[in-house]
Design an enzyme around this catalytic site. Structure first.
Site, mmCIF file in Angstrom:
data_model
loop_
_atom_site.group_PDB
_atom_site.id
_atom_site.type_symbol
_atom_site.label_atom_id
_atom_site.label_comp_id
_atom_site.label_asym_id
_atom_site.label_seq_id
_atom_site.Cartn_x
_atom_site.Cartn_y
_atom_site.Cartn_z
ATOM 1 N N SER A 1 3.023 -1.563 10.518
ATOM 2 C CA SER A 1 4.478 -1.491 10.704
ATOM 3 C C SER A 1 5.216 -2.775 10.315
ATOM 4 C CB SER A 1 4.812 -1.093 12.149
ATOM 5 O OG SER A 1 4.311 0.206 12.413
ATOM 6 N N LYS B 1 0.080 4.235 -0.317
ATOM 7 C CA LYS B 1 -0.595 5.428 0.229
ATOM 8 C C LYS B 1 -0.387 6.609 -0.729
ATOM 9 C CE LYS B 1 -0.047 3.419 4.748
ATOM 10 N NZ LYS B 1 -0.111 3.587 6.185
ATOM 11 N N HIS C 1 -9.675 1.479 4.701
ATOM 12 C CA HIS C 1 -8.402 1.672 5.404
ATOM 13 C C HIS C 1 -8.608 2.626 6.581
ATOM 14 C CE1 HIS C 1 -4.305 2.745 6.345
ATOM 15 N NE2 HIS C 1 -3.934 1.657 5.708
ATOM 16 N N GLU D 1 -6.908 4.924 7.781
ATOM 17 C CA GLU D 1 -6.605 6.352 7.546
ATOM 18 C C GLU D 1 -7.811 7.055 6.924
ATOM 19 O OE1 GLU D 1 -2.959 5.736 5.409
ATOM 20 O OE2 GLU D 1 -1.925 5.272 7.272
ATOM 21 N N GLU E 1 -5.593 -4.781 10.736
ATOM 22 C CA GLU E 1 -4.586 -3.747 10.976
ATOM 23 C C GLU E 1 -4.947 -2.981 12.236
ATOM 24 O OE1 GLU E 1 -2.493 -2.441 7.201
ATOM 25 O OE2 GLU E 1 -4.404 -1.415 7.144
ATOM 26 N N ASN F 1 0.850 -1.188 0.000
ATOM 27 C CA ASN F 1 0.000 0.000 0.000
ATOM 28 C C ASN F 1 0.893 1.247 0.000
ATOM 29 O OD1 ASN F 1 -1.929 1.965 0.396
ATOM 30 N ND2 ASN F 1 -2.333 1.425 2.541
ATOM 31 N N GLY G 1 1.968 2.607 10.910
ATOM 32 C CA GLY G 1 2.901 3.719 10.749
ATOM 33 C C GLY G 1 3.581 4.155 12.039
HETATM 34 P P1 PGA Z 1 2.415 0.762 7.755
HETATM 35 O O1 PGA Z 1 0.989 0.870 7.071
HETATM 36 O O2 PGA Z 1 3.052 -0.501 7.231
HETATM 37 O O3 PGA Z 1 3.136 1.985 7.357
HETATM 38 O O4 PGA Z 1 2.166 0.665 9.228
HETATM 39 C C1 PGA Z 1 0.197 -0.250 6.887
HETATM 40 C C2 PGA Z 1 -1.098 0.169 6.263
HETATM 41 O O5 PGA Z 1 -1.565 1.269 6.589
HETATM 42 O O6 PGA Z 1 -1.683 -0.515 5.435
#
Ligand code: PGA
Length: 256
Positions: free
Chosen positions: A218, A11, A97, A99, A174, A9, A180
């Protein structure tokens, strides 16, 4: 699922098409028999990257969008429809997601409409669920109840779509506090949640014979194996590390 599914991903990265081309070139070189690879770049790069992947005869790399709208056309300024993605040969879409849920006001009701629309159009759905830290601190049961409610709402009326199979829905667990932040979930806890989600999806209402669950939060070259070694974790959703060329190479070296 014998193979593990890795979803990259990206982003809102990278900043330019040039960099996106450089990055996708790294993914195109990855040819691992035990791995199914899906890359989710920003929509604005999708057409170009899918055309160049096809032109180079690269068969294994699959592309995903990071979101869709739930109508196929009309006066919805700024949105992109499932049919549009389908017409570009895009096979997967990430929906819900955290976010988008946290920063863009995406509710379970909206996520549900998107899931239904995507499945109806024949897109494979990567549905993201997961609890925040306040809930996790209350314990395992609280986290499971939260995820169960999310799934119930996000998959409401799903049987009507007639399109739900193990291969059309991948749930990405997640935990919000792990995204993140550099703080992973404990692999054993992630496995427990994966099993909980699978049992839920195999239960009566969805009648799925099998269900696939990915872990995200992460994930990087140092920890990916700690998660993928478990048979109930069918893959990983990788964010930050998936746009770092050095990390991408290291991750796939680990999975050889
Ligand atoms: P990250 O994001 O690996 O940066 O924690 C994972 C995600 O949001 O899908």
């Amino acid at each position: 699922m014998a193979k593990k599914l890795i979803v990259a991903n990206w982003k809102m990265n990278p900043a330019s098409l040039k960099e996106a081309e450089k990055l996708i070139a790294v993914y195109k070189k990855i040819k691992l028999k035990n791995i199914e690879l899906v890359v989710a770049p920003p929509d604005v790069f999708l057409e170009h990257l899918s055309a160049s992947a096809a032109a180079k005869g690269y068969g294994r790399l699959r592309l995903a969008s990071q979101d869709i709208f739930y109508k196929n056309k009309g006066a919805y300024t700024g949105e992109i429809s499932p049919k549009m993605l389908k017409s570009l040969g895009i096979g997967y879409v990430i929906i819900g997601h955290s976010e988008r849920r946290r920063f863009l006001g995406e509710t379970d009701a909206i996520v549900n409409k998107k899931v239904l629309a995507a499945l109806k159009t024949g897109l494979k759905v990567i549905l993201c669920v997961g609890e925040n830290l306040t809930i996790r601190k209350k314990g395992k049961k609280a986290a499971e109840n939260f995820v169960k409610t999310q799934l119930q709402r996000d998959l409401k009326d799903i049987t009507k779509s007639q399109k739900l199979t193990a291969n059309s829905l991948f749930v990405a667990y997640e935990p919000v506090w792990a995204i993140g932040t550099g703080k992973n979930d404990i692999p054993e806890d992630a496995v427990e949640m994966a099993i909980f989600i699978k049992n839920f999806l195999k239960a009566k209402s969805y009648k799925l014979k099998a269900a696939y669950v990915l872990y995200g939060g992460s994930v990087n070259s140092k920890n990916i194996k700690n998660f993928l070694k478990y048979k109930d974790i069918d893959g990983a959703l990788v964010g930050g590390a998936s746009v770092d060329i050095k990390e991408v190479k290291k991750i796939f070296k680990q999975l050889k």
